[in-house]
Write a protein that holds these residues in place. Structure first.
Motif: not given
Length: 96
Positions: A8, A10-11, A13, A75-76
């Motif tokens: 992972e 921050s942006r 996965r 990630s989002e």
């Protein structure tokens, strides 16, 4: 060799792809000729072709210890963006 099943940032996965990911992967890119243009594979003509790829290449390769694949997701939202893999052959490794 036993690489992690999840990575992972921050942006992104990166996680082990599974067969139930086939619809999202097919919709996102495997059926797109523009995406496959500079790759070693042809566009998938059906969802079943994507399922077979996940079973026969990704899952079987991990079990055999020769291919370790990760589904790249955002990630989002978790949207599929691609797959990256690490292939072991003889005394070398390739990332693709």
């Amino acid at each position: 060799m036993n690489p992690p099943t999840t990575l992972e940032t921050s942006r992104l996965r990166l996680r082990e792809p599974v067969v139930h990911d086939a619809p999202a992967i097919f919709e996102a890119y495997t059926q797109d000729a523009a995406v496959a243009r500079y790759t070693s594979w042809s566009p998938h003509r059906s969802l079943d072709e994507t399922r077979k790829f996940l079973e026969q290449y990704c899952e079987a390769g991990r079990k055999a210890g020769t291919v370790f694949s990760w589904l790249i997701t955002m990630s989002e939202g978790g949207d599929a963006a691609g797959i990256i893999d690490f292939r072991l052959t003889a005394c070398r490794a390739e990332v693709g």
